[in-house]
Design a protein around this motif. Structure first.
Motif, PDB file in Angstrom:
ATOM      1  N   ARG A  16     -52.883  51.252  -9.674  1.00  0.00           N
ATOM      2  CA  ARG A  16     -51.555  51.737  -9.272  1.00  0.00           C
ATOM      3  C   ARG A  16     -51.658  52.858  -8.255  1.00  0.00           C
ATOM      4  O   ARG A  16     -50.941  52.880  -7.244  1.00  0.00           O
ATOM      5  N   PHE A  17     -52.560  53.804  -8.497  1.00  0.00           N
ATOM      6  CA  PHE A  17     -52.714  54.921  -7.565  1.00  0.00           C
ATOM      7  C   PHE A  17     -53.430  54.479  -6.298  1.00  0.00           C
ATOM      8  O   PHE A  17     -53.110  54.956  -5.202  1.00  0.00           O
ATOM      9  N   ALA A  18     -54.379  53.556  -6.422  1.00  0.00           N
ATOM     10  CA  ALA A  18     -55.090  53.062  -5.235  1.00  0.00           C
ATOM     11  C   ALA A  18     -54.137  52.349  -4.288  1.00  0.00           C
ATOM     12  O   ALA A  18     -54.296  52.413  -3.064  1.00  0.00           O
ATOM     13  N   ARG A  19     -53.137  51.646  -4.850  1.00  0.00           N
ATOM     14  CA  ARG A  19     -52.167  50.954  -3.990  1.00  0.00           C
ATOM     15  C   ARG A  19     -51.353  51.934  -3.151  1.00  0.00           C
ATOM     16  O   ARG A  19     -50.773  51.549  -2.133  1.00  0.00           O
ATOM     17  N   GLU A  20     -51.316  53.186  -3.574  1.00  0.00           N
ATOM     18  CA  GLU A  20     -50.615  54.212  -2.801  1.00  0.00           C
ATOM     19  C   GLU A  20     -51.525  54.872  -1.776  1.00  0.00           C
ATOM     20  O   GLU A  20     -51.132  55.831  -1.120  1.00  0.00           O
ATOM     21  N   GLY A  21     -52.746  54.343  -1.653  1.00  0.00           N
ATOM     22  CA  GLY A  21     -53.675  54.858  -0.647  1.00  0.00           C
ATOM     23  C   GLY A  21     -54.531  56.017  -1.113  1.00  0.00           C
ATOM     24  O   GLY A  21     -55.196  56.660  -0.291  1.00  0.00           O
ATOM     25  N   MET A  22     -54.545  56.292  -2.420  1.00  0.00           N
ATOM     26  CA  MET A  22     -55.316  57.422  -2.923  1.00  0.00           C
ATOM     27  C   MET A  22     -56.743  56.998  -3.250  1.00  0.00           C
ATOM     28  O   MET A  22     -56.959  55.931  -3.822  1.00  0.00           O
ATOM     29  N   PRO A  23     -57.738  57.812  -2.921  1.00  0.00           N
ATOM     30  CA  PRO A  23     -59.098  57.553  -3.393  1.00  0.00           C
ATOM     31  C   PRO A  23     -59.139  57.730  -4.899  1.00  0.00           C
ATOM     32  O   PRO A  23     -58.371  58.516  -5.471  1.00  0.00           O
ATOM     33  N   VAL A  24     -60.027  57.015  -5.554  1.00  0.00           N
ATOM     34  CA  VAL A  24     -60.056  56.998  -7.017  1.00  0.00           C
ATOM     35  C   VAL A  24     -61.476  57.238  -7.519  1.00  0.00           C
ATOM     36  O   VAL A  24     -62.417  56.587  -7.066  1.00  0.00           O
ATOM     37  N   ALA A  25     -61.601  58.149  -8.482  1.00  0.00           N
ATOM     38  CA  ALA A  25     -62.851  58.334  -9.210  1.00  0.00           C
ATOM     39  C   ALA A  25     -62.673  57.755 -10.600  1.00  0.00           C
ATOM     40  O   ALA A  25     -61.695  58.059 -11.294  1.00  0.00           O
ATOM     41  N   LEU A  26     -63.597  56.901 -10.999  1.00  0.00           N
ATOM     42  CA  LEU A  26     -63.550  56.238 -12.299  1.00  0.00           C
ATOM     43  C   LEU A  26     -64.679  56.764 -13.166  1.00  0.00           C
ATOM     44  O   LEU A  26     -65.850  56.651 -12.798  1.00  0.00           O
ATOM     45  N   LEU A  27     -64.348  57.336 -14.311  1.00  0.00           N
ATOM     46  CA  LEU A  27     -65.353  57.864 -15.221  1.00  0.00           C
ATOM     47  C   LEU A  27     -65.321  57.084 -16.527  1.00  0.00           C
ATOM     48  O   LEU A  27     -64.254  56.934 -17.138  1.00  0.00           O
ATOM     49  N   VAL A  37     -64.286  47.205 -13.776  1.00  0.00           N
ATOM     50  CA  VAL A  37     -63.119  48.017 -13.391  1.00  0.00           C
ATOM     51  C   VAL A  37     -63.224  48.402 -11.920  1.00  0.00           C
ATOM     52  O   VAL A  37     -62.245  48.315 -11.160  1.00  0.00           O
ATOM     53  N   THR A  38     -64.402  48.814 -11.497  1.00  0.00           N
ATOM     54  CA  THR A  38     -64.612  49.157 -10.086  1.00  0.00           C
ATOM     55  C   THR A  38     -64.335  47.963  -9.189  1.00  0.00           C
ATOM     56  O   THR A  38     -63.679  48.089  -8.143  1.00  0.00           O
ATOM     57  N   ALA A  39     -64.806  46.795  -9.592  1.00  0.00           N
ATOM     58  CA  ALA A  39     -64.566  45.584  -8.801  1.00  0.00           C
ATOM     59  C   ALA A  39     -63.079  45.268  -8.726  1.00  0.00           C
ATOM     60  O   ALA A  39     -62.569  44.871  -7.666  1.00  0.00           O
ATOM     61  N   SER A  40     -62.366  45.447  -9.823  1.00  0.00           N
ATOM     62  CA  SER A  40     -60.934  45.162  -9.838  1.00  0.00           C
ATOM     63  C   SER A  40     -60.168  46.092  -8.913  1.00  0.00           C
ATOM     64  O   SER A  40     -59.261  45.666  -8.193  1.00  0.00           O
ATOM     65  N   VAL A  41     -60.533  47.368  -8.924  1.00  0.00           N
ATOM     66  CA  VAL A  41     -59.832  48.338  -8.074  1.00  0.00           C
ATOM     67  C   VAL A  41     -60.202  48.118  -6.611  1.00  0.00           C
ATOM     68  O   VAL A  41     -59.347  48.178  -5.713  1.00  0.00           O
ATOM     69  N   THR A  42     -61.457  47.833  -6.348  1.00  0.00           N
ATOM     70  CA  THR A  42     -61.910  47.582  -4.973  1.00  0.00           C
ATOM     71  C   THR A  42     -61.264  46.327  -4.408  1.00  0.00           C
ATOM     72  O   THR A  42     -60.988  46.249  -3.199  1.00  0.00           O
ATOM     73  N   ALA A  43     -60.976  45.353  -5.258  1.00  0.00           N
ATOM     74  CA  ALA A  43     -60.436  44.069  -4.810  1.00  0.00           C
ATOM     75  C   ALA A  43     -59.063  44.191  -4.166  1.00  0.00           C
ATOM     76  O   ALA A  43     -58.671  43.321  -3.381  1.00  0.00           O
ATOM     77  N   ILE A  44     -58.328  45.253  -4.461  1.00  0.00           N
ATOM     78  CA  ILE A  44     -57.009  45.415  -3.848  1.00  0.00           C
ATOM     79  C   ILE A  44     -57.093  46.192  -2.543  1.00  0.00           C
ATOM     80  O   ILE A  44     -56.068  46.565  -1.967  1.00  0.00           O
ATOM     81  N   ALA A  46     -58.785  49.125  -2.164  1.00  0.00           N
ATOM     82  CA  ALA A  46     -58.903  50.566  -2.368  1.00  0.00           C
ATOM     83  C   ALA A  46     -60.211  51.080  -1.765  1.00  0.00           C
ATOM     84  O   ALA A  46     -61.249  50.449  -1.880  1.00  0.00           O
ATOM     85  N   ASP A  47     -60.118  52.243  -1.123  1.00  0.00           N
ATOM     86  CA  ASP A  47     -61.301  52.834  -0.511  1.00  0.00           C
ATOM     87  C   ASP A  47     -61.045  54.324  -0.298  1.00  0.00           C
ATOM     88  O   ASP A  47     -60.056  54.688   0.335  1.00  0.00           O
TER      89      ASP A  47
END
Length: 215
Positions: A16-27, A37-44, A46-47
């Protein structure tokens, strides 16, 4: 930053936050959890997406990961504490060690995270800290989780009292049912609450949003 980036709410909030253009740290505690999870977020698209392993019950591990995320991506605008031990245990069923282990994840990890990230947010005068809550009513079949969710609700209240005057929005999203895709407790629907809290104007801040599954 999302602490407890698993395949449910954590993944949906990250997307949700990545779709708004925000970088994301996953812990997350293990790389096995982080990889899908990383693959799922990257697939949209996100960078960047930064996966980090950290044990929420290990203060050194957790603080080191939080520092690494800030060094790589910059000071966080929003931190979500989503780690929890979800297990069924009736009164008197769980050992003392079991209760301490559950409390360490469900409450102490959130307190440690807050102690690390909220003072810098307060110093700069803005930021959002959201804890995933649940169990709005305690259930005797889930003693440790009921205690833990009551604990983080109190923690959020204390943090709000301490940091809201400095411009930091502290809140909890309380989920009143089992999270499952395609149901009234779909994690993608729940994730919208986190974005809504993060974008609320200061004069409309909520300290708690309750997701009941009702339309």
């Amino acid at each position: 930053m999302i602490i407890g980036a698993g395949p449910g709410i954590g993944q949906s909030v990250a997307r949700r936050f990545a779709r708004e253009g925000m970088p994301v740290a996953l812990l997350s505690r293990t790389s096995a959890t982080l990889k899908p999870v990383t693959a799922s977020v990257t697939a949209i698209g996100a960078d960047p997406v930064l996966p980090l392993t950290a044990d929420a019950t290990d203060e050194t591990s957790l603080r080191t990961a939080l520092d690494t995320a800030a060094a790589e991506l910059g000071p966080p605008d929003v931190v979500v504490y989503n780690a929890a031990i979800i297990q069924a245990d009736a009164p008197g069923e769980l050992s003392v060690r079991g209760h301490l282990d559950a409390w360490a994840v469900n409450v102490v990890g959130a307190a440690t995270t807050a102690a690390h990230v909220l003072p810098p947010m307060a110093e700069r005068g803005n930021g959002t800290f959201i804890v995933t809550g649940g169990m709005p009513e305690p259930k005797p079949a889930y003693v440790s989780l009921s205690l833990g969710k009551a604990g983080v609700r109190t923690l959020v209240e204390l943090l709000d009292m301490e940091y809201a005057p400095s411009g930091v929005h502290v809140a909890t999203v309380t989920v009143a049912g089992p999270v499952s895709p395609g149901t009234d407790f779909d994690p993608d629907a729940i994730a919208n609450h986190y974005w809504h809290l993060h974008t609320q104007p200061r004069n409309a801040w909520q300290r708690e949003v309750l997701h009941t599954g009702a339309s």
